[in-house]
Motif scaffolding. Structure first.
Motif, PDB file in Angstrom:
ATOM      1  N   UNK A  19       0.846  -1.275   0.044  1.00 37.49           N
ATOM      2  CA  UNK A  19      -0.057   0.029  -0.167  1.00 37.49           C
ATOM      3  C   UNK A  19       1.065   1.121  -0.062  1.00 37.49           C
ATOM      4  N   UNK A  20       0.216   2.406  -0.714  1.00 36.12           N
ATOM      5  CA  UNK A  20       0.785   3.475  -0.554  1.00 36.12           C
ATOM      6  C   UNK A  20      -0.113   4.729  -0.578  1.00 36.12           C
ATOM      7  N   UNK A  21       0.335   5.763  -0.203  1.00 34.75           N
ATOM      8  CA  UNK A  21      -0.685   6.908  -0.177  1.00 34.75           C
ATOM      9  C   UNK A  21      -0.347   7.896  -1.581  1.00 34.75           C
ATOM     10  N   UNK A  22      -1.202   8.675  -1.800  1.00 32.42           N
ATOM     11  CA  UNK A  22      -1.115   9.723  -2.809  1.00 32.42           C
ATOM     12  C   UNK A  22      -2.030  10.817  -2.974  1.00 32.42           C
ATOM     13  N   UNK A  23      -1.800  11.841  -3.426  1.00 32.08           N
ATOM     14  CA  UNK A  23      -2.642  13.038  -3.484  1.00 32.08           C
ATOM     15  C   UNK A  23      -3.119  12.949  -4.763  1.00 32.08           C
ATOM     16  N   UNK A  24      -4.612  13.090  -5.167  1.00 33.93           N
ATOM     17  CA  UNK A  24      -4.917  13.075  -6.362  1.00 33.93           C
ATOM     18  C   UNK A  24      -5.157  14.531  -6.691  1.00 33.93           C
ATOM     19  N   UNK A  25      -5.480  14.671  -8.058  1.00 32.81           N
ATOM     20  CA  UNK A  25      -5.653  16.117  -8.565  1.00 32.81           C
ATOM     21  C   UNK A  25      -6.658  17.069  -7.932  1.00 32.81           C
ATOM     22  N   UNK A  73      -6.905  17.122  -4.727  1.00 35.19           N
ATOM     23  CA  UNK A  73      -6.084  17.663  -3.711  1.00 35.19           C
ATOM     24  C   UNK A  73      -6.525  16.515  -2.340  1.00 35.19           C
ATOM     25  N   UNK A  74      -7.320  15.539  -2.774  1.00 37.16           N
ATOM     26  CA  UNK A  74      -7.700  14.662  -1.759  1.00 37.16           C
ATOM     27  C   UNK A  74      -6.511  13.560  -1.673  1.00 37.16           C
ATOM     28  N   UNK A  75      -6.270  13.240  -0.083  1.00 33.84           N
ATOM     29  CA  UNK A  75      -5.468  11.984   0.109  1.00 33.84           C
ATOM     30  C   UNK A  75      -6.158  10.595  -0.294  1.00 33.84           C
ATOM     31  N   UNK A  76      -5.449   9.807  -1.267  1.00 35.31           N
ATOM     32  CA  UNK A  76      -6.128   8.680  -1.427  1.00 35.31           C
ATOM     33  C   UNK A  76      -4.929   7.361  -1.094  1.00 35.31           C
ATOM     34  N   UNK A  77      -5.399   6.467  -1.030  1.00 36.66           N
ATOM     35  CA  UNK A  77      -4.664   4.970  -0.683  1.00 36.66           C
ATOM     36  C   UNK A  77      -4.921   4.051  -1.812  1.00 36.66           C
ATOM     37  N   UNK A  78      -3.839   3.343  -1.971  1.00 42.65           N
ATOM     38  CA  UNK A  78      -4.002   2.163  -2.958  1.00 42.65           C
ATOM     39  C   UNK A  78      -5.157   1.025  -2.536  1.00 42.65           C
ATOM     40  N   UNK A 131      -5.942  10.446 -10.991  1.00 39.95           N
ATOM     41  CA  UNK A 131      -4.698  11.197 -11.163  1.00 39.95           C
ATOM     42  C   UNK A 131      -3.878  11.376  -9.911  1.00 39.95           C
ATOM     43  N   UNK A 132      -2.673  10.684  -9.793  1.00 43.15           N
ATOM     44  CA  UNK A 132      -1.650  11.134  -8.649  1.00 43.15           C
ATOM     45  C   UNK A 132      -1.022  12.131  -9.039  1.00 43.15           C
ATOM     46  N   UNK A 133      -0.779  13.209  -8.155  1.00 44.10           N
ATOM     47  CA  UNK A 133       0.122  14.252  -8.428  1.00 44.10           C
ATOM     48  C   UNK A 133       1.596  13.487  -8.269  1.00 44.10           C
ATOM     49  N   UNK A 134       2.444  14.295  -9.193  1.00 44.03           N
ATOM     50  CA  UNK A 134       3.678  13.685  -8.995  1.00 44.03           C
ATOM     51  C   UNK A 134       4.446  13.947  -7.613  1.00 44.03           C
ATOM     52  N   UNK A 135       4.181  15.014  -7.101  1.00 44.01           N
ATOM     53  CA  UNK A 135       4.821  15.712  -5.750  1.00 44.01           C
ATOM     54  C   UNK A 135       4.394  14.617  -4.690  1.00 44.01           C
ATOM     55  N   UNK A 136       3.368  13.951  -4.819  1.00 43.58           N
ATOM     56  CA  UNK A 136       2.772  13.056  -3.900  1.00 43.58           C
ATOM     57  C   UNK A 136       3.412  11.638  -4.159  1.00 43.58           C
ATOM     58  N   UNK A 137       3.877  11.339  -5.269  1.00 47.51           N
ATOM     59  CA  UNK A 137       4.446   9.947  -5.629  1.00 47.51           C
ATOM     60  C   UNK A 137       5.813   9.899  -6.030  1.00 47.51           C
ATOM     61  N   UNK A 138       6.400  11.204  -6.045  1.00 46.38           N
ATOM     62  CA  UNK A 138       7.946  11.161  -6.444  1.00 46.38           C
ATOM     63  C   UNK A 138       8.711  10.016  -5.906  1.00 46.38           C
ATOM     64  N   UNK A 139       8.800   9.943  -4.506  1.00 46.23           N
ATOM     65  CA  UNK A 139       9.722   9.134  -3.989  1.00 46.23           C
ATOM     66  C   UNK A 139       9.188   7.618  -4.295  1.00 46.23           C
ATOM     67  N   UNK A 140       7.982   7.458  -4.475  1.00 43.27           N
ATOM     68  CA  UNK A 140       7.362   6.075  -4.779  1.00 43.27           C
ATOM     69  C   UNK A 140       7.641   5.474  -5.880  1.00 43.27           C
TER      70      UNK A 140
END
Length: 146
Positions: free
Chosen positions: A14-20, A22-27, A93-102
């Protein structure tokens, strides 16, 4: 960081991300559905060229339990937002800022586009581009979701 092993049968952690929006989402929100992770960016011509076909596939299989998460690689998401509107793309859509490290450390994505298809329990079905692009994706989903 944890390296994600993208071999068939392996579960994606599992990982989390921010969608376009602005909502925090989880896989984990997508469990129970077949899920395509689409690593794409506006600066990648093959990624952009694949969007219309992917939209058709999404429209055909979404009601049967198919989802897509766009793992966007644009540092400035303005171009991506515009393109999604122009191309009529409505999936998450996941924002790059929220998934860059992943993307860089866990998935270790080096080629764009990259696709990873997960089963309903979050296990990798395929990450081979020859299985997940164009007609091959159509055939794969037709087998999985007749």
């Amino acid at each position: 960081y944890t390296t994600i092993e993208m071999t068939p049968g392996k579960e994606i952690p599992g990982f989390t991300f921010t969608d376009f929006t602005g909502r925090t989402r989880r896989l984990s929100e997508f469990r129970g559905k077949y899920l395509l992770l689409d690593f794409w960016a506006t600066w990648c011509p093959p990624c952009v060229a694949a969007l219309p076909h992917l939209r058709q596939v999404y429209q055909l299989y979404h009601e049967r339990g198919f989802e897509v998460i766009g793992m966007n690689g644009d540092e400035d998401e303005t171009a991506a937002r515009k393109m999604l509107i122009v191309k009529g793309i409505g999936w998450t859509q996941a924002t790059f800022a929220s998934i860059k490290k992943t993307v860089e450390r866990s998935f270790r994505i080096r080629a764009w586009p990259t696709y990873v298809l997960l089963d309903r329990s979050g296990r990798v079905i395929s990450c081979r581009s020859e299985d997940l692009q164009g007609e091959a994706l159509d055939q794969m989903l037709a087998r999985l979701m007749p």
